[in-house]
Scaffold this active site. Structure first.
Site, PDB file in Angstrom:
ATOM      1  CG  HIS D  56      28.412  44.140  37.101  1.00 49.34           C
ATOM      2  ND1 HIS D  56      29.370  44.984  36.618  1.00 49.34           N
ATOM      3  CD2 HIS D  56      29.063  43.213  37.838  1.00 49.34           C
ATOM      4  CE1 HIS D  56      30.561  44.586  37.051  1.00 49.34           C
ATOM      5  NE2 HIS D  56      30.407  43.508  37.783  1.00 49.34           N
ATOM      6  CG  ASP D  59      27.228  47.514  35.317  1.00 50.29           C
ATOM      7  OD1 ASP D  59      27.401  47.941  36.467  1.00 50.29           O
ATOM      8  OD2 ASP D  59      28.015  46.717  34.755  1.00 50.29           O
ATOM      9  CG  MET D  90      30.824  38.001  30.411  1.00 49.02           C
ATOM     10  SD  MET D  90      30.805  39.376  31.616  1.00 49.02           S
ATOM     11  CE  MET D  90      32.518  39.925  31.554  1.00 49.02           C
ATOM     12  CD  GLU D 183      36.805  38.681  37.400  1.00 45.46           C
ATOM     13  OE1 GLU D 183      35.841  38.647  36.600  1.00 45.46           O
ATOM     14  OE2 GLU D 183      37.305  39.733  37.808  1.00 45.46           O
ATOM     15  CE  LYS D 185      40.423  42.567  43.435  1.00 40.10           C
ATOM     16  NZ  LYS D 185      39.501  43.725  43.522  1.00 40.10           N
ATOM     17  CD  GLU D 219      40.385  42.060  36.637  1.00 37.20           C
ATOM     18  OE1 GLU D 219      39.195  41.712  36.662  1.00 37.20           O
ATOM     19  OE2 GLU D 219      40.790  43.131  37.110  1.00 37.20           O
ATOM     20  CG  HIS D 222      41.476  40.090  39.880  1.00 37.12           C
ATOM     21  ND1 HIS D 222      40.203  39.630  39.779  1.00 37.12           N
ATOM     22  CD2 HIS D 222      41.365  41.451  39.950  1.00 37.12           C
ATOM     23  CE1 HIS D 222      39.364  40.648  39.794  1.00 37.12           C
ATOM     24  NE2 HIS D 222      40.040  41.752  39.878  1.00 37.12           N
ATOM     25  CG  ASP D 247      37.813  40.301  33.251  1.00 38.25           C
ATOM     26  OD1 ASP D 247      37.112  40.023  32.257  1.00 38.25           O
ATOM     27  OD2 ASP D 247      37.328  40.530  34.363  1.00 38.25           O
ATOM     28  CG  ASP D 257      41.259  45.749  41.398  1.00 43.71           C
ATOM     29  OD1 ASP D 257      41.991  45.549  40.408  1.00 43.71           O
ATOM     30  OD2 ASP D 257      40.052  45.463  41.417  1.00 43.71           O
ATOM     31  CG  ASP D 259      40.400  47.213  37.562  1.00 45.20           C
ATOM     32  OD1 ASP D 259      40.979  46.112  37.462  1.00 45.20           O
ATOM     33  OD2 ASP D 259      39.302  47.330  38.128  1.00 45.20           O
ATOM     34  CG  ASP D 306      37.236  44.322  34.668  1.00 47.49           C
ATOM     35  OD1 ASP D 306      36.789  45.476  34.813  1.00 47.49           O
ATOM     36  OD2 ASP D 306      37.116  43.435  35.525  1.00 47.49           O
TER      37      ASP D 306
END
Lengths: 406, 406, 406, 406
Positions: D56, D59, D90, D183, D185, D219, D222, D247, D257, D259, D306
């Site tokens: 991002h 980030d 990406m 994406e 969700k 993802e 998701h 993802d 979520d 992950d 991810d």
């Protein structure tokens, strides 16, 4: 809005400091509201018509405070309570926020963590009792796992029992007039949490040394996460004399822990719950036959809201949220009273049983009853074809909720 | 395939008549397989390597059969069992298929329905005992509701207790050597069923008159429907000495009751379950510290499969299904043994505890222990920063499952 | 009850023959109601105030009927429709009940099955058109899988496209005035079904040869099974001009397909849906700013109920069920009109936008707009701290639903 | 462990900075790991065998950095990438963490918020392109609602379309070689999010001005949150030429979520997904009949993870986590190749179709084909009774996964 549904202290509504004080932080974003002073929250809750305020130890006394700091904070808070006529009916321990608890408190594999959790809880109990709490809640936010091989789940059960037994011993030794209420949750923040439902917790309690002083604190959101009927779970607890406290909020099934405004999701379950707690069905023979020995009366504990305002709100929105929780409860209570007083509902429940002459055969085994039951001729096809009228009853209930009937 | 994973009677695998005999009917379509003769099913199960066969009363003796018909059917079935060397370890009652039970059996508002359910169950118990069953299962397929106002859930609890207490009395009066195993399910075919999880059922058992003869029969699919950890629920039952029977199958969370081939969904939970039942972790100190008093040994009851073949299959597919259930169980058992024998796993569990010197403080309250705990200095920040190695452990477990490690 | 909420044909309510004719069979039990004659159902629906009746081919003409039998049945049914003033707005094909479809119809691996499904659908289309249907629904009850390796899912997509393209060709070739509406479902009776949500179906439609004649038929229960917001999914379909039909019922998240009475679960979603379909928010600038080009007007298709009475009911209960569906819809519509007419709601939506001067920059890229946007000074902290008033708005909506406000 | 499953850059594995840099904060607790320097993360990822790193905007360049600070940070990061031989395939925009986005970015009711989101995204695109990104991901973390009355969902759809159309215009105007991947969700952090599944997103894309440059980034977690089949959703995207990025992680159905480490939950779906992406089934006629025109070849984009390490881990655990993701992917790829090369699997798929002579009738409508189909005699009972062998096939697949077969 000023009407019959505005809350008053007589309604015994309470909120946690962490609820109306929630700053709106979530896993994907920063806080949207400033951290509020606990004394300010008490004043605002009192102004809203609430009766009580509950807290985690760290909500009032920041983690790591010195004894002197603690005493100062507590004294000031007690003064505010007195000034506002507010009570602290319940207190609890934060055993989940600090990294030391990242793999559990009472069930951690590390005995030092368990020792620290015992000590923190004893201090939290002292604090709660000092503030007048009659109920002490245990929510084991980190008691669970993602990597199941890390711990035998039977060891977790035993460690939790050791902890609760120990802490019951502490309360009795101190002579405190305090009961424990254990709160289940299926997951989040752990992948799977031990004692995931109120049912598991009720069973665990039945294995304790001092089970008479331990009950449950069911939370709407936690049972709804697993898609379970909250009203049936609470009823099982009441029937066993174990509903010591309750956490009211709203939640959609199968999601992250939402802690929404009471009644803002699943109005039907909210209505059924209020009806159960208020005991409005008690007058009627609730299930159509005389099942002697079941107490259908009103729950007399606090009506506690464990919820928080949307992250989109500022402080004004927080108080709209708080009033909304209480108003919806009162509206539903009024609707429940009207529904259960409707002659059609009373006729339904009174008329539901057929062949009540066999009732004496159905409890308390003896060989004669067994023989009589086996000799009984039951017209199974006729009974199977008989309509039970539940669509009509449920629609009537819906129309009472919607304010059309009655 | 002929290898170490082919089932043998020593493995104590059992199937219900209703599982391998399932004709493939569902809510949206007709049967795709003919109804099978129970004696044929026993012969085929024996040929597959199964050890036992379980049944509902109506699976063997059609509803409404005369006494003479029943005796003939039973005699023939017993002869088949003897010829094939098969046993009937468990029996149960069908209290859900006939319309008379459409609103419940033991919890129906109609006392005549309850009376009929008692009588049918006594007859089913007689049948089970005649066939050699040591466990009698209760699954209350219709004990629940869609229109909650029809019955106070506390009345349902009380009625269920009356029924189980009565039937325990019957078993004792007959001198049968039989235990009861209660099976929970959250929903389907009812909107919400009473005692929706193994936890709720364990608690209910703790309130029974003869609780020592009543345990649970947890089913993988039923707990998975609610998204609960099956292995943790079963562990709570084992720790309480209440795992009397088990129903093995597979299911995706939050769906209709799928009853899939064991291990065909959620291999990780299947692995963890087999590991728990087989007791492979018993040798190692399972959670890193000496938690005296927890028994980690092997479950010694039947390994029962309550599942059925896909509706796409003919009879040949049914036997592939049955063998698949048993083979996957045995493969996972072998993997569990290897995993728990890995020195890295043993080192992990042995080394997990820190500061074991505080262990004596953590059980059995007294004031000195409380004082010692409150005086203890725990470096919470150091402990909070210490990595626990669970990613490594869980990945190692994954690689054992996949057959890469070991 | 006779009041403003009693249904009339002007409300354009329709029911499937399979809904009020549902005999109450489920995976665990036999039928509790006799199979009803379609002509009887039409008469009773008309008496209830319904406007239309929908059907699968096999609901009216039993599978395997001869041409002569079919014609006789159809003639009699048409006469009943005329006599009762009822219409058939929608028809569909049963491609799921017969074992030939056990692994799919249009996506089966067996070309003969696909061929048979095409032929059966063409005959069903002819029947529907003969009865006056303007919409033909496709629900692929068996288009899915439990054993994913049996078929590449891309082949399933292509086969489904071939089928719909072919059948569009048939309709055009016949000169029928008929549109197709595709209905998604995530699972049950298959483990996973292709095109599991309305979103997947909308995308699939965008890849069709004659996409202009194909839209969606979203069903409340099907999206709720997956826990999705039904109102948002329907809104996406409306915005794309693709809401050709709708299936109204009720369902709890994460369960077997319940097909409950409309509004009997999740009243909030039911309210929001009725509000969307009735277009009551259209007058106000619905989201606070002028988003030119979005049509917020009323959905003008049939209000179809795809639900059935509880299995506990006899025929009288079925008609209570049917009236309940329609009454709750009308009550919610009245509440939606009142809510959207409340000046507080209109003020809220009108006042929600700030800085509307930037609106012209937000659609239709050009380099100047991009530069202007990058140069814009936005006080992100002030905006982040501004409360949005959503708790107040949502509570107001709750009180309108409950009949307190307004 | 050093074996054939250790990752290498040729495998094209990538991680987000936010994944291996996740500090372990969650809604109930503080961070357990220090915030890591992005350059350090790149070096460690390279050492683990990864090929790429994604980010991002925030980030790498903290929110609110000056242009000079940004340039310095970026220059240093590019130097690290070169030194380590790592790429940035990406990039994406953080449109969810700051309170300004609390009610959405592109769908906010406040035009100033939308304007700011456009500007932030253009800057993020510039950054991504500068670092070499070929794909730009859009995850609308706040594009949703809890209080549905706040916004008409159709306005949200239109605003999202305006935004993506505008930003496509920007990319084309700048001459960037960049594709967008959207994406989906279903919920969290919002109660309900717009375009909740990959299906909804695919449909939305079909309505865009420059749809050719926009695809999806599905993802695992998701889609699993909603209980949908991930592999079927991804297959629909591939079939439409729209799988632009992916993802990878793991998640249990119906939860927050999670992950989790790839493959640590639902190994079967993980296996099926790897099999789909690697195209191992391509050689065989994947579904038993020649469905000309479906491309079953390998996905050639990055394999992006991810996910993040458990909160119990320190930095060492983070790298165990990262290696575990990649190793499990490679193990499953090897198993998929072996499974699809098994003659029993190839014989199964080759032999699945019957009556392939009707294939020409099934695509491309004309009246002759329609007539031929309606004249065709299909033995529906024989086909309905034929077993499809799916239990055997699925068990074989299970045994390949477990490393027993092959």
């Amino acid at each position: 809005m000023t009407d019959a549904y505005d809350p008053t202290p007589d309604d015994r509504f309470s909120f946690g400091l962490w609820t109306v004080g929630n700053p709106g932080r979530d896993p994907f974003g920063a806080a949207t509201r400033p951290v509020a002073d606990p004394n300010h929250l008490v004043r605002k809750l009192a102004a809203c018509g609430a009766w009580g305020v509950n807290l985690h130890d760290d909500d009032l006394v920041p983690f790591g405070s010195s004894a002197a700091e603690r005493d100062l904070i507590v004294a000031r808070f007690k003064a505010t309570l007195v000034a506002e006529g507010m009570v602290v009916p319940m207190a609890t321990t934060n055993l989940f926020a600090h990294p030391v608890f990242k793999d559990g408190a009472f069930t951690s594999n590390d005995p030092q963590v368990r020792a620290f959790a015992y000590a923190k809880t004893m201090a939290g109990i002292d604090l709660g009792v000092e503030l007048g709490a009659e109920t002490y809640v245990f929510w084991g936010g980190r008691e669970g796992t993602e990597a199941d091989a890390c711990r035998d789940p039977r060891d977790a059960v035993k460690r939790m029992r050791d902890a609760i037994d120990f802490l019951c011993g502490y309360v009795k030794d101190q002579g405190y007039d305090l009961r424990f209420a254990l709160e289940a949750k299926p997951n989040e923040p752990r992948g799977d949490m031990y004692f995931p439902t109120t049912g598991h917790m009720l069973h665990f309690i039945s294995t304790l040394q001092h089970e008479e002083m331990v009950g449950v604190n069911p939370e709407v959101a936690h049972e709804h996460m697993a898609g379970l009927s909250f009203v049936q779970g609470v009823a099982q607890a009441i029937e066993a004399g174990k509903l010591f406290h309750i956490d009211l909020n709203a939640q959609r099934i199968g999601r992250y822990d939402q802690d929404l405004r009471f009644g803002s999701e699943d109005l039907k379950q909210a209505f059924l719950l209020v009806r159960l707690l208020e005991g409005t069905a008690a007058a009627a023979s609730a299930s159509g036959t005389g099942d002697a020995g079941v107490d259908h009366s009103r729950y007399d504990g606090p009506r506690h809201f464990d919820a928080h305002a949307y992250r989109t709100e500022d402080e004004e929105g927080v108080w709209h949220f708080a009033r909304g929780c209480m108003r919806t409860y009162k509206i539903l209570a009024a609707r429940a009273r009207a529904f259960d007083a409707d002659p059609r509902v009373q006729a339904f429940t009174a008329g539901a049983g057929h062949g009540t002459d066999v009732l004496p055969l159905l409890s308390g085994y003896d060989a004669d009853k067994a023989a009589a039951l086996r000799a009984l001729e039951v017209d199974v096809n006729a009974i199977g074809a008989r309509g039970l009228g539940y669509e009509r009853l449920d629609q009537l209930m819906t129309e009472y909720m919607l304010g059309v009937a009655g």
